[in-house]
Design a protein around this motif. Structure first.
Motif, PDB file in Angstrom:
ATOM      1  N   PHE A  18     -37.613  -3.057 -26.574  1.00  0.00           N
ATOM      2  CA  PHE A  18     -37.883  -2.886 -25.148  1.00  0.00           C
ATOM      3  C   PHE A  18     -36.981  -3.810 -24.317  1.00  0.00           C
ATOM      4  O   PHE A  18     -36.389  -3.383 -23.325  1.00  0.00           O
ATOM      5  CB  PHE A  18     -39.352  -3.201 -24.873  1.00  0.00           C
ATOM      6  N   TYR A  19     -36.884  -5.068 -24.764  1.00  0.00           N
ATOM      7  CA  TYR A  19     -36.006  -6.018 -24.082  1.00  0.00           C
ATOM      8  C   TYR A  19     -34.548  -5.571 -24.155  1.00  0.00           C
ATOM      9  O   TYR A  19     -33.794  -5.713 -23.181  1.00  0.00           O
ATOM     10  CB  TYR A  19     -36.146  -7.410 -24.708  1.00  0.00           C
ATOM     11  N   LEU A  20     -34.152  -5.004 -25.305  1.00  0.00           N
ATOM     12  CA  LEU A  20     -32.767  -4.555 -25.464  1.00  0.00           C
ATOM     13  C   LEU A  20     -32.426  -3.475 -24.447  1.00  0.00           C
ATOM     14  O   LEU A  20     -31.310  -3.448 -23.909  1.00  0.00           O
ATOM     15  CB  LEU A  20     -32.545  -4.040 -26.883  1.00  0.00           C
ATOM     16  N   GLY A  21     -33.379  -2.598 -24.144  1.00  0.00           N
ATOM     17  CA  GLY A  21     -33.151  -1.576 -23.112  1.00  0.00           C
ATOM     18  C   GLY A  21     -32.938  -2.208 -21.750  1.00  0.00           C
ATOM     19  O   GLY A  21     -32.033  -1.802 -20.991  1.00  0.00           O
ATOM     20  N   ILE A  22     -33.758  -3.220 -21.424  1.00  0.00           N
ATOM     21  CA  ILE A  22     -33.590  -3.927 -20.143  1.00  0.00           C
ATOM     22  C   ILE A  22     -32.230  -4.613 -20.079  1.00  0.00           C
ATOM     23  O   ILE A  22     -31.510  -4.517 -19.076  1.00  0.00           O
ATOM     24  CB  ILE A  22     -34.725  -4.960 -19.968  1.00  0.00           C
ATOM     25  N   ALA A  23     -31.873  -5.307 -21.171  1.00  0.00           N
ATOM     26  CA  ALA A  23     -30.595  -6.026 -21.198  1.00  0.00           C
ATOM     27  C   ALA A  23     -29.420  -5.059 -21.096  1.00  0.00           C
ATOM     28  O   ALA A  23     -28.428  -5.340 -20.401  1.00  0.00           O
ATOM     29  CB  ALA A  23     -30.492  -6.837 -22.486  1.00  0.00           C
ATOM     30  N   LEU A  24     -29.535  -3.909 -21.762  1.00  0.00           N
ATOM     31  CA  LEU A  24     -28.439  -2.929 -21.729  1.00  0.00           C
ATOM     32  C   LEU A  24     -28.257  -2.344 -20.340  1.00  0.00           C
ATOM     33  O   LEU A  24     -27.117  -2.214 -19.855  1.00  0.00           O
ATOM     34  CB  LEU A  24     -28.711  -1.816 -22.746  1.00  0.00           C
ATOM     35  N   ASP A  25     -29.350  -1.997 -19.657  1.00  0.00           N
ATOM     36  CA  ASP A  25     -29.236  -1.461 -18.289  1.00  0.00           C
ATOM     37  C   ASP A  25     -28.679  -2.516 -17.338  1.00  0.00           C
ATOM     38  O   ASP A  25     -27.888  -2.206 -16.441  1.00  0.00           O
ATOM     39  CB  ASP A  25     -30.601  -0.970 -17.803  1.00  0.00           C
ATOM     40  N   GLY A  79     -39.174   0.561 -29.664  1.00  0.00           N
ATOM     41  CA  GLY A  79     -39.262  -0.201 -28.419  1.00  0.00           C
ATOM     42  C   GLY A  79     -38.219   0.238 -27.404  1.00  0.00           C
ATOM     43  O   GLY A  79     -38.518   0.356 -26.207  1.00  0.00           O
ATOM     44  N   PHE A  80     -37.021   0.517 -27.877  1.00  0.00           N
ATOM     45  CA  PHE A  80     -35.957   0.997 -26.986  1.00  0.00           C
ATOM     46  C   PHE A  80     -36.318   2.355 -26.404  1.00  0.00           C
ATOM     47  O   PHE A  80     -36.116   2.611 -25.211  1.00  0.00           O
ATOM     48  CB  PHE A  80     -34.645   1.074 -27.759  1.00  0.00           C
ATOM     49  N   ALA A  81     -36.879   3.255 -27.248  1.00  0.00           N
ATOM     50  CA  ALA A  81     -37.271   4.593 -26.787  1.00  0.00           C
ATOM     51  C   ALA A  81     -38.417   4.509 -25.783  1.00  0.00           C
ATOM     52  O   ALA A  81     -38.441   5.250 -24.786  1.00  0.00           O
ATOM     53  CB  ALA A  81     -37.670   5.450 -27.984  1.00  0.00           C
ATOM     54  N   VAL A  82     -39.383   3.617 -26.036  1.00  0.00           N
ATOM     55  CA  VAL A  82     -40.491   3.438 -25.086  1.00  0.00           C
ATOM     56  C   VAL A  82     -39.962   2.979 -23.736  1.00  0.00           C
ATOM     57  O   VAL A  82     -40.393   3.463 -22.674  1.00  0.00           O
ATOM     58  CB  VAL A  82     -41.510   2.426 -25.651  1.00  0.00           C
ATOM     59  N   TYR A  83     -39.017   2.058 -23.756  1.00  0.00           N
ATOM     60  CA  TYR A  83     -38.428   1.597 -22.497  1.00  0.00           C
ATOM     61  C   TYR A  83     -37.740   2.739 -21.770  1.00  0.00           C
ATOM     62  O   TYR A  83     -37.926   2.909 -20.556  1.00  0.00           O
ATOM     63  CB  TYR A  83     -37.436   0.465 -22.758  1.00  0.00           C
TER      64      TYR A  83
END
Length: 199
Positions: A18-25, A79-83
């Motif tokens: 989930f954090y990785l999605g935030i960091a990537l965006d 977690g990435f997909a949930v984000y």
């Protein structure tokens, strides 16, 4: 690995994804600032993924001493997909609002500093420079006046002596003065000619 540690590992990796999605965006939002440099593009991409990999592995190490299992990768992807499914759109809007707010605060502080600090300093320096220039001008005029007053008796004596000189010596001085005047005019003409050529 006991069940509680496995559960904690799964939860940590889901949160890590989930954090990785935030960091990537966030990284993608900042990427236009270096899109014109191929070197920076590769450098920032490699640096981003390397740092995120190290961070996730550090979290894994803190949870289960760094033991890699297949479900760890699945948890990160989950977690990435949930984000992406639930929070990506909202976070992007929030990120834009934060950027705009930060820029507004920055511009406000820049204007405030310019108004309260930079502009007064420039005004003080300008005033100080004007005062110094005016003082120098006044001193020059005073010194010039004093020098004229002090030299006036010598000028009178020289004129008095000159009036008693023979005509031949006077003519000699006239020739010297004429030569000096001619050379002065020639220099002025050449200086004017050179200046006009440069333009």
């Amino acid at each position: 690995m006991i069940l509680s540690i496995q559960f904690m590992t799964m939860l940590a990796m889901v949160l890590g994804g989930f954090y990785l999605g935030i960091a990537l965006d966030t990284f993608r939002r900042a990427s236009p600032h270096w899109k014109n440099s191929l070197f920076l593009i590769y450098f920032m991409e490699i640096g981003f993924w390397f740092s995120q990999t190290l961070l996730l592995f550090y979290i894994l190490y803190r949870v289960n001493a760094g033991e890699l299992r297949f479900y760890v990768f699945v948890a990160v992807l989950l977690g990435f997909a949930v984000y992406q499914a639930l929070a990506a759109a909202a976070y992007k809007k929030l990120l834009e609002h934060l950027i705009q707010f930060t820029l507004s605060v920055y511009h406000f502080l820049a204007k405030l500093i310019n108004m309260l600090l930079i502009t007064p300093i420039i005004f003080i320096f300008t005033l100080l420079f004007s005062a110094i220039a005016y003082t120098i001008q006044v001193l020059f005029i005073v010194l010039l006046t004093i020098s004229k007053v002090l030299l006036a008796p010598f000028k009178f004596i020289i004129l008095l002596i000159y009036n008693f000189l023979p005509e031949s010596i006077k003519n000699y001085f006239y020739k010297i003065a004429g030569f000096y005047s001619t050379m002065k005019n020639i220099c002025k003409k050449w200086l004017k000619y050179i200046t006009s050529k440069r333009r």
